[in-house]
Design a protein around this motif. Sequence first.
Motif, mmCIF file in Angstrom:
data_model
loop_
_atom_site.group_PDB
_atom_site.id
_atom_site.type_symbol
_atom_site.label_atom_id
_atom_site.label_comp_id
_atom_site.label_asym_id
_atom_site.label_seq_id
_atom_site.Cartn_x
_atom_site.Cartn_y
_atom_site.Cartn_z
ATOM 1 N N GLN A 40 0.840 -1.220 0.000
ATOM 2 C CA GLN A 40 0.000 0.000 0.000
ATOM 3 C C GLN A 40 0.870 1.263 0.000
ATOM 4 O O GLN A 40 0.572 2.232 -0.719
ATOM 5 N N ALA A 41 1.965 1.244 0.776
ATOM 6 C CA ALA A 41 2.818 2.434 0.878
ATOM 7 C C ALA A 41 3.445 2.760 -0.487
ATOM 8 O O ALA A 41 3.490 3.926 -0.898
ATOM 9 N N ALA A 43 2.255 1.929 -3.435
ATOM 10 C CA ALA A 43 1.190 2.384 -4.334
ATOM 11 C C ALA A 43 0.813 3.832 -4.021
ATOM 12 O O ALA A 43 0.645 4.654 -4.934
ATOM 13 N N ASP A 44 0.690 4.157 -2.735
ATOM 14 C CA ASP A 44 0.343 5.536 -2.350
ATOM 15 C C ASP A 44 1.423 6.514 -2.801
ATOM 16 O O ASP A 44 1.127 7.626 -3.252
ATOM 17 N N ALA A 45 2.683 6.107 -2.683
ATOM 18 C CA ALA A 45 3.786 6.987 -3.094
ATOM 19 C C ALA A 45 3.743 7.218 -4.610
ATOM 20 O O ALA A 45 3.994 8.339 -5.084
ATOM 21 N N ALA A 46 3.408 6.178 -5.357
ATOM 22 C CA ALA A 46 3.301 6.336 -6.817
ATOM 23 C C ALA A 46 2.154 7.288 -7.161
ATOM 24 O O ALA A 46 2.301 8.163 -8.026
ATOM 25 N N VAL A 47 1.024 7.138 -6.475
ATOM 26 C CA VAL A 47 -0.118 8.044 -6.715
ATOM 27 C C VAL A 47 0.279 9.486 -6.388
ATOM 28 O O VAL A 47 -0.049 10.422 -7.138
ATOM 29 N N ALA A 48 1.025 9.662 -5.291
ATOM 30 C CA ALA A 48 1.464 11.017 -4.919
ATOM 31 C C ALA A 48 2.346 11.616 -6.025
ATOM 32 O O ALA A 48 2.217 12.800 -6.362
ATOM 33 N N GLU A 49 3.229 10.787 -6.599
ATOM 34 C CA GLU A 49 4.091 11.287 -7.699
ATOM 35 C C GLU A 49 3.253 11.684 -8.921
ATOM 36 O O GLU A 49 3.526 12.693 -9.574
ATOM 37 N N ILE A 50 2.226 10.883 -9.194
ATOM 38 C CA ILE A 50 1.357 11.161 -10.356
ATOM 39 C C ILE A 50 0.591 12.471 -10.124
ATOM 40 O O ILE A 50 0.502 13.325 -11.018
ATOM 41 N N ALA A 59 -4.990 4.171 -6.692
ATOM 42 C CA ALA A 59 -4.417 2.850 -6.421
ATOM 43 C C ALA A 59 -5.525 1.911 -5.972
ATOM 44 O O ALA A 59 -6.304 2.253 -5.081
ATOM 45 N N ILE A 60 -5.589 0.740 -6.599
ATOM 46 C CA ILE A 60 -6.658 -0.221 -6.307
ATOM 47 C C ILE A 60 -6.021 -1.560 -5.960
ATOM 48 O O ILE A 60 -5.258 -2.115 -6.762
ATOM 49 N N GLN A 61 -6.361 -2.082 -4.781
ATOM 50 C CA GLN A 61 -5.726 -3.319 -4.313
ATOM 51 C C GLN A 61 -6.355 -4.548 -4.978
ATOM 52 O O GLN A 61 -7.563 -4.558 -5.226
#
Length: 253
Positions: A40-41, A43-50, A59-61
């Motif tokens: 999750q961390a 994925a969240d970091a990638a979303v923040a970069e986007i 991000a969808i698990q």
Amino acid sequence: MLLAGKTVLVTGASAGIGRAVAVGCARHGADVALNFSRDQAGADAAVAEIEALGRKGIAIQGDVADPETAKAFVAQATAALGCIDVFVNNAGICPFHAFLDMPVETFERTMRVNLHGAYFMVQAAANQMVKQGDGGSIIAMSSISALVGGEYQTHYTPTKAGLHSLMQSVAIALGKHNIRCNSLFPGTILTDINKDDLADVEKRRYMESRVPLGRLGQPDDLVGPTVFLASDLSAYVTGASLLVDGGAYVNLQ
Ligand SMILES: NC(=O)C1=CN([C@@H]2O[C@H](COP(=O)(O)OP(=O)(O)OC[C@H]3O[C@@H](n4cnc5c(N)ncnc54)[C@H](O)[C@@H]3O)[C@@H](O)[C@H]2O)C=CC1
Ligand SMILES: C[C@H](O)[C@@H]1OC(=O)[C@H](O)[C@@H]1O
């Protein structure tokens, strides 16, 4: 901005190549939905970069080995971002193991994640694209391993050859809908998938010595080829594959 106005979905995008490609597509103007299994961390970091690039990210698990994950990912991503223009099937595992005592569970898990998961993901993405009626691009992160073997990859290389074959067949099935389907064949790219294997210094030096461009790959090396196949620059490219290996495949001697 080669992907301005496009929506891209990427599986296994919390780390490694998937994350680089997800962020790279956003850098080229796309909104991006990421599938991730446990991290999750990441994925969240990638979303923040986007989002920092001014694009939408979500991000969808979901475990891609479960066929239900495919429909859920596509439905949730479409609800959040409006449509799917590009689908990147990236999630994969490669638990290195010898052939003669390959555990059944290791073989079956590798097949389910890398190949069965890809089949149902690609099918779900394609159904959504057909419904939208505006074509699309499907990209599979296959491998140089679709073409050559590996002593400790007897369960893995058939999944990569299978993925390439899947892209060839769906390119035919989906051509009438203007959905293009292509494979990327990365060589050895430095990520978590081979961290342990390449911790062996001798092996790492040997692998480096096989590459005419003189280095192993980085996840960002896959961004340009992915953006090309995702964009209208490749409007007449389907059923194709592109080696991204620094020349390793052609280096016999
Ligand atoms: N690193 C390399 O040398 C090469 C990698 N590839 C392929 O590239 C793809 C990405 O691998 P890397 O980034 O290198 O490794 P990685 O281990 O950094 O990334 C793999 C990603 O897939 C995700 N994943 C694994 N099982 C999953 C599941 N059941 N459901 C959802 N997500 C799952 C992981 O969480 C991770 O985000 C894989 O398909 C791999 O086979 C292909 C050729 C070379
Ligand atoms: C995990 C390996 O280092 C990597 O995976 C592939 O698909 C390449 O062939 C490399 O062997």
